[in-house]
Design an enzyme around this catalytic site. Sequence first.
Site, PDB file in Angstrom:
ATOM      1  N   TYR A  80      41.937  -4.296 -24.852  1.00 49.51           N
ATOM      2  CA  TYR A  80      42.199  -4.949 -23.568  1.00 49.51           C
ATOM      3  C   TYR A  80      42.530  -6.433 -23.743  1.00 49.51           C
ATOM      4  O   TYR A  80      43.197  -7.023 -22.895  1.00 49.51           O
ATOM      5  CB  TYR A  80      40.979  -4.815 -22.649  1.00 49.51           C
ATOM      6  CG  TYR A  80      40.924  -3.535 -21.867  1.00 49.51           C
ATOM      7  CD1 TYR A  80      40.870  -2.306 -22.511  1.00 49.51           C
ATOM      8  CD2 TYR A  80      40.926  -3.560 -20.475  1.00 49.51           C
ATOM      9  CE1 TYR A  80      40.809  -1.133 -21.791  1.00 49.51           C
ATOM     10  CE2 TYR A  80      40.864  -2.382 -19.743  1.00 49.51           C
ATOM     11  CZ  TYR A  80      40.812  -1.178 -20.401  1.00 49.51           C
ATOM     12  OH  TYR A  80      40.755  -0.030 -19.672  1.00 49.51           O
ATOM     13  N   ASP A 113      36.372   3.159 -21.034  1.00 49.74           N
ATOM     14  CA  ASP A 113      37.166   3.298 -19.802  1.00 49.74           C
ATOM     15  C   ASP A 113      37.547   4.762 -19.594  1.00 49.74           C
ATOM     16  O   ASP A 113      37.353   5.329 -18.511  1.00 49.74           O
ATOM     17  CB  ASP A 113      38.431   2.437 -19.911  1.00 49.74           C
ATOM     18  CG  ASP A 113      39.327   2.593 -18.689  1.00 49.74           C
ATOM     19  OD1 ASP A 113      38.815   2.461 -17.574  1.00 49.74           O
ATOM     20  OD2 ASP A 113      40.529   2.870 -18.871  1.00 49.74           O
TER      21      ASP A 113
HETATM   22  C1  IPM Z   1      37.795   0.252 -14.789  1.00 47.65           C
HETATM   23  C2  IPM Z   1      39.247   0.166 -14.390  1.00 47.65           C
HETATM   24  C3  IPM Z   1      39.846  -1.116 -14.954  1.00 47.65           C
HETATM   25  C4  IPM Z   1      39.719  -1.051 -16.465  1.00 47.65           C
HETATM   26  C5  IPM Z   1      41.297  -1.360 -14.522  1.00 47.65           C
HETATM   27  C6  IPM Z   1      41.435  -1.423 -13.025  1.00 47.65           C
HETATM   28  C7  IPM Z   1      41.879  -2.595 -15.166  1.00 47.65           C
HETATM   29  O1  IPM Z   1      39.925   1.295 -14.796  1.00 47.65           O
HETATM   30  O2  IPM Z   1      37.034  -0.680 -14.466  1.00 47.65           O
HETATM   31  O3  IPM Z   1      37.422   1.247 -15.404  1.00 47.65           O
HETATM   32  O4  IPM Z   1      40.574  -0.443 -17.142  1.00 47.65           O
HETATM   33  O5  IPM Z   1      38.774  -1.630 -17.002  1.00 47.65           O
HETATM   34 MG    MG Z   2      38.691   2.822 -15.601  1.00 46.12          MG
END
Ligand code: IPM
Ligand code: MG
Length: 350
Positions: free
Chosen positions: A139, A242
């Site tokens: 990320y 995630d």
């Molecule tokens: C989560 C969401 C987020 C992430 C998105 C909205 C950026 O999917 O909090 O799981 O990927 O972290």
């Molecule tokens: Mg998510």
Amino acid sequence: MKASLTVLPGDGIGPEVTTQAVNVLNAVAAKFGHEFSYEEALLGGIAIDKTGNPLPPETLRTAEQSDAVLLGAVGLPKYDAATVRPEQGLLGIRKHFGLFANLRPVKAYPVLAHYAPLRPELLEGVDMLFVRELTGGMYFGERQEQGDGDTAYDTELYSVPEVERVAHVAFRAAQIRRNKVTSVDKANVLAAMRLWRRTVTKVHEDYSDVELEHALVDSCAMHLLTRPSSFDVLLASNMFGDILSDEASVLAGSLGMLPSASLGEGRFGLYEPVHGSAPDIAGQGKANPIGTILSAAMLLRYSLALEDEARAVEAAVDAVLASGARTADIAGGGQWLSTSEFAQAIIAQI
Ligand code: IPM
Ligand code: MG
């Protein structure tokens, strides 16, 4: 006690669910004699609409002055292909406050078992906690997405201290649960994941009372559905956490049920449902407020140290579900209450 909270409603169904979670917090304050004050600020698509920035400096200033942040959801389809996107605001606020540990509890509700796509007997005893690393990995690694358009890359990068601190969170959580950690990686292919496994194994030396199991992410994805009750704490990277936490939401009956807490070194935290902004159902009273209401319960527990109050909210949610009340996503085609009616039922229990 007095507490000041920042509310970031965000996009889509975000405002509907945060409104109801704030109503629940007010009911808790009235019942237990607390004083909570709220400041609303912009994050995500609405912040881009109004300021051009998904995470305006004003929002950070407001959040910095509060004890905790309650967040709805971010994301709007019109920004899907844009360079400035709502999700950047969410990643930015997690990073700004160093919220490296994301706790996502998942439990199966027996009263919803018939509705989940898995056989009810598989769901018996399902009660797990994801500890997802939240400020590193793919990320936040170097990425190239513009270039000449023919190639693009993202980088999975982890350092030993980054893995150590989140591993400690997982082992400590296991000590007050069922003493087991499953660390998820892809050590058979990825270098960063070999560092992950080596580091978690080392941190485990401090926790002889906790059992550690390493699982490759692909087989873990399968075992979450074939033997979900065998998991206690799952420790995972930002990316894998995630993906697997959305998968695990199936065990709870709906993604709308799951809360989360994002924590750093201190008591400050950011609390948000695991679900997204669901723009397709926004404004129709169809949103399930449980994920956000249970996130508010986690806020009471972790940022305000109000354990009894947190339990009162969780017990109220259980009682309302046991009474047969449902939101649209868990009604299985039957009768359902609107977002605010369902929250009212929870408040009546409190
Ligand atoms: C989560 C969401 C987020 C992430 C998105 C909205 C950026 O999917 O909090 O799981 O990927 O972290
Ligand atoms: Mg998510």
